[in-house]
Design a protein around this motif. Structure first.
Motif, PDB file in Angstrom:
ATOM      1  N   ASP A   1     100.650 -23.226  21.427  1.00 13.64           N
ATOM      2  CA  ASP A   1      99.456 -22.876  22.522  1.00 13.64           C
ATOM      3  C   ASP A   1      98.704 -24.039  23.201  1.00 13.64           C
ATOM      4  OD1 ASP A   1     100.490 -20.056  22.311  1.00 13.64           O
ATOM      5  OD2 ASP A   1      99.053 -19.597  20.776  1.00 13.64           O
TER       6      ASP A   1
ATOM      7  N   ARG B   1      95.669 -18.316  17.914  1.00 13.11           N
ATOM      8  CA  ARG B   1      96.562 -19.455  18.026  1.00 13.11           C
ATOM      9  C   ARG B   1      97.471 -19.695  17.471  1.00 13.11           C
ATOM     10  NH1 ARG B   1      94.726 -18.896  23.494  1.00 13.11           N
ATOM     11  NH2 ARG B   1      94.448 -20.881  24.512  1.00 13.11           N
ATOM     12  N   THR B   2      98.889 -20.205  18.189  1.00 18.31           N
ATOM     13  CA  THR B   2      99.852 -20.843  17.311  1.00 18.31           C
ATOM     14  C   THR B   2      99.801 -22.415  17.794  1.00 18.31           C
ATOM     15  OG1 THR B   2     101.379 -20.127  18.870  1.00 18.31           O
ATOM     16  CG2 THR B   2     101.083 -18.508  17.070  1.00 18.31           C
ATOM     17  N   HIS B   3     100.456 -23.060  16.982  1.00 16.80           N
ATOM     18  CA  HIS B   3     100.562 -24.486  17.187  1.00 16.80           C
ATOM     19  C   HIS B   3     101.002 -24.972  18.641  1.00 16.80           C
ATOM     20  CE1 HIS B   3      98.829 -25.838  13.617  1.00 16.80           C
ATOM     21  NE2 HIS B   3      99.530 -24.899  12.960  1.00 16.80           N
TER      22      HIS B   3
ATOM     23  N   THR C   1      93.340 -21.909  13.052  1.00 18.84           N
ATOM     24  CA  THR C   1      94.586 -22.601  13.051  1.00 18.84           C
ATOM     25  C   THR C   1      95.043 -22.743  14.365  1.00 18.84           C
ATOM     26  OG1 THR C   1      95.741 -20.177  13.050  1.00 18.84           O
ATOM     27  CG2 THR C   1      95.493 -21.104  10.746  1.00 18.84           C
ATOM     28  N   GLY C   2      95.980 -23.407  14.599  1.00 23.93           N
ATOM     29  CA  GLY C   2      96.428 -23.819  15.716  1.00 23.93           C
ATOM     30  C   GLY C   2      95.304 -24.625  16.640  1.00 23.93           C
TER      31      GLY C   2
END
Length: 122
Positions: free
Chosen positions: A79, A75-77, A109-110
């Motif tokens: 998402d 995941r990225t922030h 993360t994320g």
């Protein structure tokens, strides 16, 4: 359920790991399935339920299932929140728990929340 949704949709209050523990039959798995249903209906997050019997007890096994069952991993922030439920955590031996903790949970993360369903408190 509304209180839990409020917690999960507030990025400042969001924990990284939540341990849901109790005696066998108390409703941990039922809670996880109800949460999955509500999340899918209301579409405010993505949720993946993983029973510990579905993988080999390694972080790589968890990651393979996530890659197979999610829209995007890692995941990225920006998402949508991803909720990962690890059910039957008591089925993992001490070494497998340590590997999951050190090589999976420590590197999330994320917007990801892991709910660990276990018979014992951490």
């Amino acid at each position: 359920m509304q209180r839990i949704r409020a917690l999960l949709t507030d990025p400042l209050a969001l924990p990284r790991i939540l341990c849901l523990h109790g005696a066998p039959g108390i409703g941990k798995t039922a809670f996880a399935r109800t949460l999955r249903h509500r999340v899918r209906v209301e579409r405010w997050a993505e949720i993946v339920l993983i029973d510990t019997h579905e993988f080999d007890g390694t972080p790589e096994g968890v990651l393979a299932l996530l890659a197979e069952r999610t829209v995007q991993w890692p995941r990225t922030h920006g998402d949508l929140l991803l909720i990962v439920v690890l059910d039957g955590y008591e089925g993992l031996d001490r070494a497998a728990r340590r590997r999951i903790r050190e090589r999976f949970l420590a590197y999330l993360t994320g917007p990801v929340l892991v709910i660990i369903c276990d018979r014992q408190a951490p």
